[in-house]
Design an enzyme around this catalytic site. Structure first.
Site, PDB file in Angstrom:
ATOM      1  N   HIS A  42     -41.985  37.282  70.215  1.00 10.74           N
ATOM      2  CA  HIS A  42     -41.527  37.177  68.829  1.00 10.74           C
ATOM      3  C   HIS A  42     -40.066  37.621  68.708  1.00 10.74           C
ATOM      4  O   HIS A  42     -39.629  38.595  69.324  1.00 10.74           O
ATOM      5  CB  HIS A  42     -42.407  38.031  67.904  1.00 10.74           C
ATOM      6  CG  HIS A  42     -42.369  37.577  66.482  1.00 10.74           C
ATOM      7  ND1 HIS A  42     -41.301  37.852  65.641  1.00 10.74           N
ATOM      8  CD2 HIS A  42     -43.249  36.838  65.750  1.00 10.74           C
ATOM      9  CE1 HIS A  42     -41.540  37.321  64.456  1.00 10.74           C
ATOM     10  NE2 HIS A  42     -42.703  36.697  64.489  1.00 10.74           N
ATOM     11  N   HIS A  43     -39.316  36.872  67.883  1.00 10.27           N
ATOM     12  CA  HIS A  43     -37.889  37.137  67.728  1.00 10.27           C
ATOM     13  C   HIS A  43     -37.629  38.499  67.078  1.00 10.27           C
ATOM     14  O   HIS A  43     -36.540  39.061  67.210  1.00 10.27           O
ATOM     15  CB  HIS A  43     -37.259  36.026  66.888  1.00 10.27           C
ATOM     16  CG  HIS A  43     -35.810  35.801  67.186  1.00 10.27           C
ATOM     17  ND1 HIS A  43     -35.142  36.441  68.207  1.00 10.27           N
ATOM     18  CD2 HIS A  43     -34.878  34.997  66.581  1.00 10.27           C
ATOM     19  CE1 HIS A  43     -33.873  36.045  68.231  1.00 10.27           C
ATOM     20  NE2 HIS A  43     -33.694  35.182  67.250  1.00 10.27           N
ATOM     21  N   ALA A  44     -38.620  39.032  66.359  1.00  5.99           N
ATOM     22  CA  ALA A  44     -38.461  40.370  65.780  1.00  5.99           C
ATOM     23  C   ALA A  44     -38.480  41.453  66.850  1.00  5.99           C
ATOM     24  O   ALA A  44     -37.943  42.544  66.652  1.00  5.99           O
ATOM     25  CB  ALA A  44     -39.563  40.632  64.746  1.00  5.99           C
ATOM     26  N   VAL A 100     -37.286  40.956  70.099  1.00  4.88           N
ATOM     27  CA  VAL A 100     -36.074  40.853  70.919  1.00  4.88           C
ATOM     28  C   VAL A 100     -35.134  39.804  70.347  1.00  4.88           C
ATOM     29  O   VAL A 100     -35.569  38.813  69.765  1.00  4.88           O
ATOM     30  CB  VAL A 100     -36.380  40.469  72.393  1.00  4.88           C
ATOM     31  CG1 VAL A 100     -37.184  41.530  73.094  1.00  4.88           C
ATOM     32  CG2 VAL A 100     -37.076  39.121  72.481  1.00  4.88           C
TER      33      VAL A 100
END
Length: 484
Positions: A163-165, A167
């Site tokens: 998930h972009h949250a 990294v």
């Protein structure tokens, strides 16, 4: 336990079934050629021979099969940040329940194999949303990839999505560098989600620094004046070359509501070709960066793509270009903001496109250079507020603050290995949003720039043209140098 940041909160709130907010990496490895091709041990005995020496002694399909067995039977818990699970969309906590069958998948591609079918498989996997009841990542080990050229080593792939949250691009690249080995002779018996623990200092270095609530509050209060000054400066600067506002991106085919379908395409460019252009096309008045040239190559390809669709806007496309805000050595969380870039796609002349790109990137980088990290984040929250609201509500998908997101992530400069298998390429796969149907993300490794092009193929036709158009745009720039 760690509170989610403002950027992480936005990424979590934006997520929906057709708009998953994870990023991915497709890693290609060359299988060592010095091992026997026969299976030295029956499959029913594999679980009894789970030592690293045995698994390093096989090759071809046996090498990958043994690697998969090693990962599956090791039953090792993930380390930070792969052990983090989300609570109430506000807090990251360590998870003590690990289901390897949810997180790890071993796939053998059916024959006849082709690059198109391989990328179609990755595209399908990338389109699926992650389950927030688990730590937000998946790992796919893929075999059956034939060499592109006869005589080259056999290959296998690792596709990892997270998930972009958890990294951003820089954090993800640091995780890769610290997980793999610079030594072809190093044997690693740990699974990918625990490789960092080979060296205890890795886990200490990647964790975000602990900060007190009082310190955070002081930073927020101290950021008010600088942010207001920059917003005032924006107003004063609106007529200068290089200034780009959130209201000037034109409508284009790239800005439509998306579906869940994804198509991932890849391309490669030698960094030496790009560096030559940056050096040769620079002048006393125009000092081009490598990133300026990369954006110009993308601009030329997008211009030709839209021309072929007979839908090139009269006004230039605007790109959002992520800029890292990391001042430490950490490798977790999302610490990035975005610079608006004029891609100059309305210019026929490639030199004019380069000038427009350079001017706008200079304005954006100078602005962020005057601010500290908290100030940049708060400035971005205000300056790009209506775009965030638009993404959350989907009220005006065709009227965006930008047309496309183009990201360039610097990668390792030395070869990396996994149990003797050399990493030969890494292709990033990013996110799409309603109103943002195309994304180009680039990552450097050794002497190559590896490009991941992600598009919603339900609404954008002929995406398969883009890798070829990138090469054409690069040759157009090289023609400028050769003609001087």
């Amino acid at each position: 336990m760690r509170l989610t940041s403002l950027v992480e909160q936005l990424l979590l709130l934006l997520e929906k079934r057709k708009q998953p907010m994870h990023v991915g990496g497709l890693f290609l490895f060359d299988i060592p050629t010095s091992y026997p091709t026969s299976d030295p041990c029956p499959s029913n005995e594999l679980s009894n021979k789970a030592d690293a020496t045995y698994y390093a002694s096989t090759s071809g399909s046996h090498f990958v099969k043994a690697l998969a067995q090693q990962i599956r039977h090791a039953n090792i818990q993930p380390t930070f940040p792969f052990n983090q699970v989300l609570h109430n969309l506000t807090v990251w906590k360590p998870s003590h329940k690990f289901d390897s069958y949810y997180h790890f998948h071993h796939t053998i591609l059916p024959k006849p194999h082709s690059v198109t079918r391989f990328l179609k498989y990755i595209s399908d996997v990338h389109s699926n949303i992650l389950d927030k009841a688990h730590p937000l990542w998946e790992c796919h080990l893929i075999e059956g990839i034939e060499p592109e050229v006869e005589g080259q080593p056999q290959r296998f792939a690792l596709y990892f999505k997270i998930h972009h949250a958890l990294v951003d691009g820089i954090a993800a690249m640091r995780l890769v560098e610290r997980s793999l080995s610079p030594l072809a002779t190093e044997t690693m018996s740990l699974p990918p989600w625990a490789l960092l623990s080979r060296h205890p200092t890795n886990l200490e270095r990647i964790a975000p620094p602990k900060r007190k609530v009082t310190q955070l509050l002081k930073e927020q209060v101290a950021s008010i004046k600088p942010v207001l000054q920059e917003l005032k400066h924006d107003h004063q600067q609106r007529d200068t070359p290089g200034y780009v506002s959130t209201l000037q991106a034109p409508s284009s085919p790239l800005n439509q509501k998306i579906t869940q379908s994804r198509q991932l395409l890849t391309a490669d460019i030698k960094l030496s070709r790009l560096q030559r252009l940056a050096d040769e096309l620079s002048s006393t008045d125009l000092k081009l960066s490598l990133n300026d040239v990369i954006l110009a190559v993308c601009s030329g390809a997008l211009r030709q793509y839209l021309l072929e669709l007979d839908e090139l806007p009269d006004k230039p496309l605007t790109a959002f270009v992520p800029v890292s805000l990391r001042k430490d050595d950490s490798a977790s969380g999302n610490q990035a903001s975005l610079v608006l870039c004029n891609l100059g796609t309305h210019f026929v002349d490639a030199r004019q496109r380069l000038q427009a790109i350079h001017d706008s990137m200079t304005v954006g980088k100078d602005k962020f250079g005057r601010m500290q990290q908290t100030q940049v984040i708060n400035y971005s929250a205000v300056a790009y507020a209506w775009e965030g609201l638009n993404l959350l509500t989907n009220l005006y998908p065709k009227k965006q603050a930008y047309n496309i997101l183009i990201s360039n992530i610097p990668g390792p400069k030395q070869p990396l290995y996994w149990n003797g298998a050399k990493l030969s390429a890494l292709y990033p796969a990013s996110i799409l949003l309603d109103g943002q149907a195309l994304n180009i993300t680039l990552a450097s490794y050794l002497d190559q720039l590896h490009i991941g092009i992600l598009g919603c193929d339900d609404i954008l036709p002929h995406l398969e043209r883009l890798p070829e158009l990138l090469e054409q745009a690069l040759k157009q720039l090289e023609a400028l140098v050769d003609s001087d």
